[in-house]
Design an enzyme around this catalytic site. Sequence first.
Site, mmCIF file in Angstrom:
data_model
loop_
_atom_site.group_PDB
_atom_site.id
_atom_site.type_symbol
_atom_site.label_atom_id
_atom_site.label_comp_id
_atom_site.label_asym_id
_atom_site.label_seq_id
_atom_site.Cartn_x
_atom_site.Cartn_y
_atom_site.Cartn_z
ATOM 1 N N GLY A 23 -3.117 81.203 136.340
ATOM 2 C CA GLY A 23 -3.363 82.047 137.393
ATOM 3 C C GLY A 23 -4.681 82.578 137.495
ATOM 4 N N HIS A 26 -6.185 92.273 137.609
ATOM 5 C CA HIS A 26 -7.598 92.021 138.023
ATOM 6 C C HIS A 26 -8.127 92.357 139.074
ATOM 7 C CE1 HIS A 26 -8.877 88.992 134.917
ATOM 8 N NE2 HIS A 26 -7.904 88.523 135.062
ATOM 9 N N GLN A 77 -12.221 87.194 139.861
ATOM 10 C CA GLN A 77 -12.924 86.154 138.822
ATOM 11 C C GLN A 77 -13.785 85.092 139.238
ATOM 12 O OE1 GLN A 77 -8.728 85.615 137.169
ATOM 13 N NE2 GLN A 77 -9.881 85.407 135.236
ATOM 14 N N CYS A 129 -6.798 84.941 128.997
ATOM 15 C CA CYS A 129 -7.314 85.202 130.642
ATOM 16 C C CYS A 129 -8.566 84.192 130.482
ATOM 17 C CB CYS A 129 -7.984 86.546 130.386
ATOM 18 S SG CYS A 129 -8.605 86.800 131.993
ATOM 19 N N LEU A 130 -8.753 83.726 131.581
ATOM 20 C CA LEU A 130 -9.976 82.709 131.841
ATOM 21 C C LEU A 130 -11.209 83.435 131.872
ATOM 22 C CD1 LEU A 130 -8.375 80.459 134.675
ATOM 23 C CD2 LEU A 130 -8.506 79.864 132.330
ATOM 24 N N HIS A 189 -0.504 90.440 135.548
ATOM 25 C CA HIS A 189 -2.002 90.226 134.878
ATOM 26 C C HIS A 189 -3.107 90.044 136.082
ATOM 27 C CE1 HIS A 189 -4.653 88.064 131.859
ATOM 28 N NE2 HIS A 189 -5.266 87.733 133.158
ATOM 29 N N GLU A 190 -2.545 89.093 137.071
ATOM 30 C CA GLU A 190 -3.700 88.898 138.129
ATOM 31 C C GLU A 190 -3.607 90.141 139.138
ATOM 32 O OE1 GLU A 190 -4.974 86.239 137.721
ATOM 33 O OE2 GLU A 190 -3.903 85.447 136.238
HETATM 34 ZN ZN LIG Z 1 -7.298 87.260 133.401
#
Ligand SMILES: [Zn+2]
Length: 203
Positions: A83, A172, A88, A126-127, A168-169
Amino acid sequence: MATHDHEHEGHQHVGTEEDETALAEDERALEREARRIVALARIRQYGDPALRMKAREVETFDDDLVRLVERMTSLMHEAQGVGLAATQVGVLRRLFVFVHEDEDRVLVNPVVTFRSEETDVDDEGCLSLHDVLVPVERATSVTIEGADAAGRPVRLELGLPAARIVQHELDHLDGVLILDRTDDESRRGALGRLRPQPVLGAR
Ligand SMILES: [Zn+2]
């Protein structure tokens, strides 16, 4: 004896092929890892103010939006994530991409219209938080509504793991990170690992 020789030859042959396959696999793994590092460098990392900002609604469904979705989707795959939210990549618009049942999906202006009372605690990464894995409690099923890149309405009823990914997304897009959702001890451990490194991505 003849049978044995034949078998031996066979083994040698197979062995060589296996070596070549292993070598090719190693090279592919290295190439994938190199691409992952390049992709991560293009994703905003912890400490970047964009990760703490609230994204605004998407109002125009145009070619720029389609290109953004394509760019985010390939970046997500190259970074080996499941995701990725627009914040991000420094775009403060309400959309994210994710993988659901092996398919690339996008949700523009997503809204959760149902959230189960039943919850589940599991580790999340998380990226934007390199090497951090912390337990986060999430609803086990959600209904999420929004639009695709062309503005067509989308409504998804999701169980785990997709329900966890979209929660989660969606966080963000409101500037919320897994650090805000985990327990104190896990947060302290994660913050220790997130101290600025001399060179980004160096180990
Ligand atoms: Zn994340």
